[in-house]
Design a protein around this motif. Sequence first.
Motif, mmCIF file in Angstrom:
data_model
loop_
_atom_site.group_PDB
_atom_site.id
_atom_site.type_symbol
_atom_site.label_atom_id
_atom_site.label_comp_id
_atom_site.label_asym_id
_atom_site.label_seq_id
_atom_site.Cartn_x
_atom_site.Cartn_y
_atom_site.Cartn_z
ATOM 1 N N TYR A 1 30.691 24.877 29.583
ATOM 2 C CA TYR A 1 31.667 25.896 29.221
ATOM 3 C C TYR A 1 31.857 26.852 30.399
ATOM 4 C CZ TYR A 1 31.805 24.357 24.416
ATOM 5 O OH TYR A 1 32.004 23.609 23.270
ATOM 6 N N TYR A 2 33.123 27.068 30.735
ATOM 7 C CA TYR A 2 33.476 27.897 31.873
ATOM 8 C C TYR A 2 34.263 29.125 31.410
ATOM 9 C CZ TYR A 2 32.357 23.836 34.767
ATOM 10 O OH TYR A 2 31.726 22.779 35.386
ATOM 11 N N CYS A 3 33.965 30.234 32.024
ATOM 12 C CA CYS A 3 34.708 31.471 31.814
ATOM 13 C C CYS A 3 35.820 31.559 32.853
ATOM 14 C CB CYS A 3 33.743 32.640 31.965
ATOM 15 S SG CYS A 3 34.475 34.275 31.791
ATOM 16 N N ASN A 4 36.974 32.050 32.419
ATOM 17 C CA ASN A 4 38.129 32.164 33.315
ATOM 18 C C ASN A 4 38.781 33.524 33.159
ATOM 19 O OD1 ASN A 4 41.430 31.691 33.224
ATOM 20 N ND2 ASN A 4 40.422 30.789 35.006
ATOM 21 N N ALA A 5 39.267 34.045 34.269
ATOM 22 C CA ALA A 5 40.023 35.295 34.271
ATOM 23 C C ALA A 5 41.326 35.054 35.005
ATOM 24 C CB ALA A 5 39.247 36.400 34.951
ATOM 25 N N LYS A 6 42.413 35.361 34.319
ATOM 26 C CA LYS A 6 43.728 35.077 34.891
ATOM 27 C C LYS A 6 44.622 36.285 34.671
ATOM 28 C CE LYS A 6 44.823 30.956 34.038
ATOM 29 N NZ LYS A 6 45.212 29.711 33.334
ATOM 30 N N GLY A 7 45.431 36.604 35.678
ATOM 31 C CA GLY A 7 46.334 37.721 35.496
ATOM 32 C C GLY A 7 46.986 38.119 36.789
ATOM 33 N N SER A 8 47.500 39.334 36.815
ATOM 34 C CA SER A 8 48.151 39.814 38.022
ATOM 35 C C SER A 8 48.070 41.323 38.092
ATOM 36 C CB SER A 8 49.613 39.367 38.065
ATOM 37 O OG SER A 8 50.328 39.927 36.982
ATOM 38 N N TYR A 9 47.939 41.815 39.301
ATOM 39 C CA TYR A 9 48.014 43.246 39.559
ATOM 40 C C TYR A 9 49.463 43.662 39.801
ATOM 41 C CZ TYR A 9 43.033 42.574 40.455
ATOM 42 O OH TYR A 9 41.707 42.237 40.354
ATOM 43 N N SER A 10 50.255 42.699 40.302
ATOM 44 C CA SER A 10 51.670 42.916 40.572
ATOM 45 C C SER A 10 52.319 41.539 40.634
ATOM 46 C CB SER A 10 51.855 43.654 41.892
ATOM 47 O OG SER A 10 51.452 42.827 42.980
ATOM 48 N N ILE A 11 53.632 41.489 40.874
ATOM 49 C CA ILE A 11 54.313 40.201 40.947
ATOM 50 C C ILE A 11 53.712 39.328 42.053
ATOM 51 C CG2 ILE A 11 56.507 39.080 41.481
ATOM 52 C CD1 ILE A 11 57.894 41.409 40.087
ATOM 53 N N GLU A 12 53.318 39.961 43.133
ATOM 54 C CA GLU A 12 52.812 39.200 44.285
ATOM 55 C C GLU A 12 51.320 38.942 44.232
ATOM 56 O OE1 GLU A 12 56.473 41.399 45.281
ATOM 57 O OE2 GLU A 12 54.478 42.121 44.690
ATOM 58 N N ALA A 13 50.609 39.693 43.427
ATOM 59 C CA ALA A 13 49.151 39.644 43.451
ATOM 60 C C ALA A 13 48.597 39.088 42.156
ATOM 61 C CB ALA A 13 48.599 41.033 43.708
ATOM 62 N N THR A 14 48.588 37.758 42.063
ATOM 63 C CA THR A 14 48.015 37.110 40.886
ATOM 64 C C THR A 14 46.596 36.665 41.188
ATOM 65 O OG1 THR A 14 48.853 34.957 41.558
ATOM 66 C CG2 THR A 14 50.276 36.302 40.153
ATOM 67 N N PHE A 15 45.837 36.423 40.141
ATOM 68 C CA PHE A 15 44.481 35.939 40.334
ATOM 69 C C PHE A 15 44.115 34.926 39.265
ATOM 70 C CE2 PHE A 15 42.729 38.363 36.841
ATOM 71 C CZ PHE A 15 43.499 39.520 36.790
ATOM 72 N N ASN A 16 43.150 34.105 39.599
ATOM 73 C CA ASN A 16 42.665 33.063 38.694
ATOM 74 C C ASN A 16 41.229 32.755 39.104
ATOM 75 O OD1 ASN A 16 42.441 31.043 36.805
ATOM 76 N ND2 ASN A 16 43.664 29.550 37.927
ATOM 77 N N TYR A 17 40.271 33.349 38.398
ATOM 78 C CA TYR A 17 38.864 33.262 38.771
ATOM 79 C C TYR A 17 38.086 32.435 37.742
ATOM 80 C CZ TYR A 17 40.175 37.477 41.455
ATOM 81 O OH TYR A 17 40.791 38.358 42.286
ATOM 82 N N TRP A 18 37.040 31.771 38.233
ATOM 83 C CA TRP A 18 36.191 30.942 37.382
ATOM 84 C C TRP A 18 34.718 31.303 37.546
ATOM 85 C CZ3 TRP A 18 38.168 27.572 33.884
ATOM 86 C CH2 TRP A 18 39.494 27.186 34.042
ATOM 87 N N GLY A 19 33.984 31.157 36.461
ATOM 88 C CA GLY A 19 32.545 31.263 36.540
ATOM 89 C C GLY A 19 31.937 29.923 36.908
ATOM 90 N N GLN A 20 30.610 29.889 36.947
ATOM 91 C CA GLN A 20 29.908 28.696 37.400
ATOM 92 C C GLN A 20 29.636 27.712 36.267
ATOM 93 O OE1 GLN A 20 28.416 31.459 36.604
ATOM 94 N NE2 GLN A 20 26.635 30.829 35.386
ATOM 95 N N GLY A 21 29.808 28.150 35.035
ATOM 96 C CA GLY A 21 29.630 27.270 33.879
ATOM 97 C C GLY A 21 28.253 27.375 33.257
ATOM 98 N N THR A 22 28.207 27.106 31.949
ATOM 99 C CA THR A 22 26.943 27.069 31.223
ATOM 100 C C THR A 22 26.971 25.861 30.284
ATOM 101 O OG1 THR A 22 25.395 28.347 29.859
ATOM 102 C CG2 THR A 22 27.724 28.617 29.358
ATOM 103 N N GLN A 23 25.872 25.137 30.245
ATOM 104 C CA GLN A 23 25.814 23.905 29.474
ATOM 105 C C GLN A 23 25.525 24.196 28.009
ATOM 106 O OE1 GLN A 23 26.125 20.483 30.512
ATOM 107 N NE2 GLN A 23 26.128 20.160 28.290
#
Length: 120
Positions: free
Chosen positions: A93-115
């Motif tokens: 199972y992986y945690c994800n964070a997705k979004g944007s600070y502005s139109i140009e500044a989007t992000f998509n981050y992942w954790g390392q996972g847990t079994q």
Amino acid sequence: QVQLVESGGGLVQPGSSLRLSCATSGGFFRVATMGWYRQTPGKGRELVATITSRATTTYADSVKGRFSISRDNVEKTVYLQMNMLKPEDTAVYYCNAKGSYSIEATFNYWGQGTQVTVSS
């Protein structure tokens, strides 16, 4: 520094419960849609649940009624409460964070996972 750190996985019997946590740092949490995904060997990563910054939730059909996602904006942590676990819930199972600070500044981050392993 951006960090997503999952915890709470383990080996449980069918019908049991687990609560996964994803603790974050990096300042993005308040604007992020947080999500939990899972992956099994040989398969792609699939969506389990998401929660927006306004706490709107979505769930995969396979977990509706059994799993519940929530977030704590003070602790910058997202949770996945998993009840009535089935062997087919076994995955990383992986945690994800997705979004944007502005139109140009989007992000998509992942954790390392847990079994998570569900087995008798």
